[in-house]
Design an enzyme around this catalytic site. Sequence first.
Site, PDB file in Angstrom:
ATOM      1  N   HIS B 217       0.749  -1.398   0.419  1.00 55.27           N
ATOM      2  CA  HIS B 217       0.265  -0.082   0.606  1.00 55.27           C
ATOM      3  C   HIS B 217       0.893   1.138   0.061  1.00 55.27           C
ATOM      4  O   HIS B 217       0.555   1.977  -0.622  1.00 55.27           O
ATOM      5  CB  HIS B 217      -1.052  -0.049   1.166  1.00 55.27           C
ATOM      6  CG  HIS B 217      -2.179   0.971   1.001  1.00 55.27           C
ATOM      7  ND1 HIS B 217      -2.733   0.652  -0.815  1.00 55.27           N
ATOM      8  CD2 HIS B 217      -1.920   2.742   0.922  1.00 55.27           C
ATOM      9  CE1 HIS B 217      -3.855   1.920  -0.540  1.00 55.27           C
ATOM     10  NE2 HIS B 217      -3.036   3.317   0.531  1.00 55.27           N
ATOM     11  N   TYR B 221       1.767   5.560  -1.908  1.00 56.43           N
ATOM     12  CA  TYR B 221       2.223   6.859  -1.837  1.00 56.43           C
ATOM     13  C   TYR B 221       3.414   7.036  -2.255  1.00 56.43           C
ATOM     14  O   TYR B 221       3.335   8.762  -2.684  1.00 56.43           O
ATOM     15  CB  TYR B 221       1.302   6.829  -0.831  1.00 56.43           C
ATOM     16  CG  TYR B 221      -0.061   7.095  -0.557  1.00 56.43           C
ATOM     17  CD1 TYR B 221      -0.534   8.508  -0.847  1.00 56.43           C
ATOM     18  CD2 TYR B 221      -0.765   5.487   0.043  1.00 56.43           C
ATOM     19  CE1 TYR B 221      -2.095   7.775  -0.505  1.00 56.43           C
ATOM     20  CE2 TYR B 221      -2.048   5.833   0.072  1.00 56.43           C
ATOM     21  CZ  TYR B 221      -3.058   6.854  -0.149  1.00 56.43           C
ATOM     22  OH  TYR B 221      -4.584   6.614  -0.113  1.00 56.43           O
ATOM     23  N   HIS B 368      -9.213   0.474 -11.759  1.00 52.72           N
ATOM     24  CA  HIS B 368      -9.325   1.289 -10.794  1.00 52.72           C
ATOM     25  C   HIS B 368      -7.347   1.557  -9.993  1.00 52.72           C
ATOM     26  O   HIS B 368      -7.473   2.928 -10.299  1.00 52.72           O
ATOM     27  CB  HIS B 368      -8.903   0.676  -9.689  1.00 52.72           C
ATOM     28  CG  HIS B 368      -9.023   1.356  -8.133  1.00 52.72           C
ATOM     29  ND1 HIS B 368      -9.376   2.888  -7.195  1.00 52.72           N
ATOM     30  CD2 HIS B 368      -7.372   1.335  -7.163  1.00 52.72           C
ATOM     31  CE1 HIS B 368      -8.561   2.786  -6.118  1.00 52.72           C
ATOM     32  NE2 HIS B 368      -7.245   2.313  -5.699  1.00 52.72           N
ATOM     33  N   PHE B 369      -6.528   1.304 -10.200  1.00 56.22           N
ATOM     34  CA  PHE B 369      -5.408   1.314 -10.162  1.00 56.22           C
ATOM     35  C   PHE B 369      -4.403   1.802 -11.353  1.00 56.22           C
ATOM     36  O   PHE B 369      -3.808   2.631 -11.197  1.00 56.22           O
ATOM     37  CB  PHE B 369      -4.373   0.581  -9.413  1.00 56.22           C
ATOM     38  CG  PHE B 369      -3.787  -0.773 -10.459  1.00 56.22           C
ATOM     39  CD1 PHE B 369      -2.895  -0.289 -11.594  1.00 56.22           C
ATOM     40  CD2 PHE B 369      -3.881  -2.080  -9.638  1.00 56.22           C
ATOM     41  CE1 PHE B 369      -2.276  -2.083 -12.133  1.00 56.22           C
ATOM     42  CE2 PHE B 369      -3.846  -3.072 -10.208  1.00 56.22           C
ATOM     43  CZ  PHE B 369      -2.878  -3.040 -11.457  1.00 56.22           C
ATOM     44  N   HIS B 370      -4.975   1.937 -12.691  1.00 60.85           N
ATOM     45  CA  HIS B 370      -4.818   2.947 -13.710  1.00 60.85           C
ATOM     46  C   HIS B 370      -5.450   4.274 -13.735  1.00 60.85           C
ATOM     47  O   HIS B 370      -4.107   4.695 -14.251  1.00 60.85           O
ATOM     48  CB  HIS B 370      -4.684   2.062 -14.891  1.00 60.85           C
ATOM     49  CG  HIS B 370      -4.460   0.454 -15.521  1.00 60.85           C
ATOM     50  ND1 HIS B 370      -4.055  -0.381 -15.032  1.00 60.85           N
ATOM     51  CD2 HIS B 370      -3.205   0.455 -16.652  1.00 60.85           C
ATOM     52  CE1 HIS B 370      -3.807  -1.533 -15.555  1.00 60.85           C
ATOM     53  NE2 HIS B 370      -2.647  -0.889 -16.230  1.00 60.85           N
ATOM     54  N   ARG B 431      -9.345 -10.552 -13.494  1.00 61.04           N
ATOM     55  CA  ARG B 431      -8.170  -9.119 -13.456  1.00 61.04           C
ATOM     56  C   ARG B 431      -6.813 -10.107 -14.071  1.00 61.04           C
ATOM     57  O   ARG B 431      -6.212  -9.097 -14.929  1.00 61.04           O
ATOM     58  CB  ARG B 431      -8.139  -8.741 -12.905  1.00 61.04           C
ATOM     59  CG  ARG B 431      -6.933  -9.511 -11.586  1.00 61.04           C
ATOM     60  CD  ARG B 431      -6.901  -8.441 -10.452  1.00 61.04           C
ATOM     61  NE  ARG B 431      -4.971  -7.929 -10.758  1.00 61.04           N
ATOM     62  CZ  ARG B 431      -4.395  -7.241  -9.661  1.00 61.04           C
ATOM     63  NH1 ARG B 431      -5.034  -7.807  -8.190  1.00 61.04           N
ATOM     64  NH2 ARG B 431      -3.550  -6.622  -9.572  1.00 61.04           N
ATOM     65  N   ARG B 432      -6.265 -11.357 -14.581  1.00 55.83           N
ATOM     66  CA  ARG B 432      -5.583 -11.392 -14.718  1.00 55.83           C
ATOM     67  C   ARG B 432      -5.404 -12.842 -15.478  1.00 55.83           C
ATOM     68  O   ARG B 432      -4.618 -13.528 -15.560  1.00 55.83           O
ATOM     69  CB  ARG B 432      -4.544 -11.977 -13.585  1.00 55.83           C
ATOM     70  CG  ARG B 432      -3.824 -10.352 -12.747  1.00 55.83           C
ATOM     71  CD  ARG B 432      -3.273 -11.460 -11.647  1.00 55.83           C
ATOM     72  NE  ARG B 432      -2.016 -10.272 -11.459  1.00 55.83           N
ATOM     73  CZ  ARG B 432      -1.421 -10.285 -10.184  1.00 55.83           C
ATOM     74  NH1 ARG B 432      -1.186 -10.759  -9.251  1.00 55.83           N
ATOM     75  NH2 ARG B 432      -0.616  -9.149  -9.946  1.00 55.83           N
TER      76      ARG B 432
END
Lengths: 202, 541
Positions: B217, B221, B368-370, B431-432
């Site tokens: 996580h 950041y 989401h993370f893209h 996803r994979r």
Amino acid sequence: MNTDPLKKKWSSAIQSLAEQFKGDPVHIDPLEKKWVYVILGMAGLLVGIIIIDALFHGINPPSHVETIDSARLHLSEEFAEDNLGVQVDESGNITVRIVAGRYGFYPKQVTVPSGTTLTFRWASMDVLHGIHLPMTNMNTMILPGYVAELKTDFPKPGNYPLLCNEYCGMGHDHMWGSITVVAKEHWTAPVKTASKGDSSHE
Amino acid sequence: MNDAEEKKLALSHMWIAFGAFLIASFMGAYQVLERSGFLPIIESSRVYFASVSSHGVLMAYVLTVFFIPGFGYYTATTSLKQPVWNIKLAWAGFGVSLLGTVLAAIPLLTGSASVLYTFYPPIQAHSLFYVGATLLLAGSWVWCWIMIVMMGQWKQANPGQPVPLAMFATVSNAVLWLWTSVGVALEVLFQLIPLAFGWMDTVDPGLARTLFAWTLHPIVYFWLIPAYTAFYVFVPKQAGSYILSDELARVSFIVLVVFSLPIGFHHLYMDPEQAKGWKLLHGIGTFIVTLPTLLTGFAVIASLEIAGKLRGGKGLFGWIGALPWRNPMVLAMILGLMMLMLGGFGGIVNASYAMNAMIHNTAWVPGHFHLIFAGTTVIMYFAIAYYLWPILTGKPLFSQNMALLQLWTWFIGMVVLSTPWHILGLLGQPRRISSVQYNSPLTLAWDTFELAMIVGGLIMLGSACLFVYNLAKTQLNSTTETYKGEVEYAEPIYPVARLPEFLNDFKIWNWVIAAAMLISFGYPILQFFFMDTFESSGWGY
């Protein structure tokens, strides 16, 4: 013993800590200050809902910490070939045991009743796998060395694909099975016999 | 001040970063095509998984681990007005990271490390991959150390003075990265490398996932802090405005650093090796770390509102039209914030302790993370590059219009790519996967969304090429025009004369982090040494 030096040390430590919090008044716009309360309230509300659901309604992710020797799964009592699939105990509780291994589920297909609490117990015989039954909350990682247990019930009858959702190797795309949910009143418990040919896997 | 050497250092880092970015962009476009199944001729799980592993490593680790130090060195030297301390050491760190990248690239590109960028055991890659990844990481620690030393030197020379906000933010990231990388370093050094070299026969995948969650996580950041730094210290100046509150900006960076660390178990919600109490604790922390983002959003939009009103915008929304939309930095932040809002909403769903079960490991997650990484984070890397390139090369930007077109197409491509990606997740797509092999009517609903994703992916590839082309043309331009500008940092509305020490240093916060990590990771890691665990041998793929 004389505690005075210790006391002195503490009071000077506290004093120096207090010193650090002094300084010019911090510049905060009044509107920004209000916003700080708004976001604290928003986060507090979401956290509150989650905590109440977890503590009072028992809504938690699958977190049953239990280990098993994945290399000797076939020799274990619970996950031996004949014990896989759907089992009903004396008091009517239904347990489904499925082994995940490259690149399939064993058994590949199971039939369960709708609207009934089911206990699923998953084990991997090789690498990391994961399963998801789309449109339901049945989702868990299956780690070698651990039994992944979760309880759920499926309100709607239907034929649900059971998909491996963690990369497990070149054949990962082909790793799937299915779970058939039939109306509770049409479901009959599978009859287990000792003969090997009758076990539920294909 | 003559900072020719610092400029060279920053440019070298950033060229490696953006070179990796361009290669990975081509891989991304190939993957979205391959995955759709519309072109059977290119279907190959072997090539796909090699590509997706390389794409992940290049974007998440190489782009960031070179861009962030490159930007950080130049921020340090310009905000503190002092040369980079021990610049030879800085070059050595650069060299170590570069060597690591090359070593890891060999097995990745030849399909001997198709373990994806999360490399979860017991699936095992070629040992060179782990060695390379370790060196890449070790090189970046040099940067962290130099940043911390430079802030200490400046404070000694300027007692009682507030550390410039740009430097404070940069050091917050250096501190964060040191703490962040400990988890994965333990996993690689004590589990994966011994397994890959055959010094150990087995590893515990549960312990490995727990250690990786430590890193998983806060690394996000680490990627994001340079974007927030630009929000605070560049955008207001570029828009003709001021920082709303210097002190609250510091508070945001501190809360980001402290609370992004002890919350990694939201990646393990669906895992069997951790108990629910720990997951709930990390889940609560996850909501706390939304606070600095919400605070930052408010503060930087307020800076824009002030800018719009100073430029003659009137009324509740009139200031929006009055903003300098043709300034790449301002435009990038506006587009980036829009993607942050969409992605943040998705993130709240992921963070939600129980709701996460509906979308865990589905296509929703990369969607989401893209949005947050390729969207908000990388669009600000573009803006920083457009801003710094003329300063670093001494030549004006090749084309401002091309830069604006590139930012808009990146945003449009991202929305077209990630919206269907989220929907596919809700429709149950894992996803994979490299192809759809399921014999289920459910998959019929997926095709339209796959098509939209291809369109989005190709728009983004075009945008990526424009970006690198513009930078290359700027530097190689044989124009006689020179650019003499320097980095200009935004000023707060209320200048800060003195600061309490806890807003001007990280010493206290390191103790707070140590305590928080002990509480949230102490028992969950130790349990593996008390439980009767069964380890796994390594597996190929």
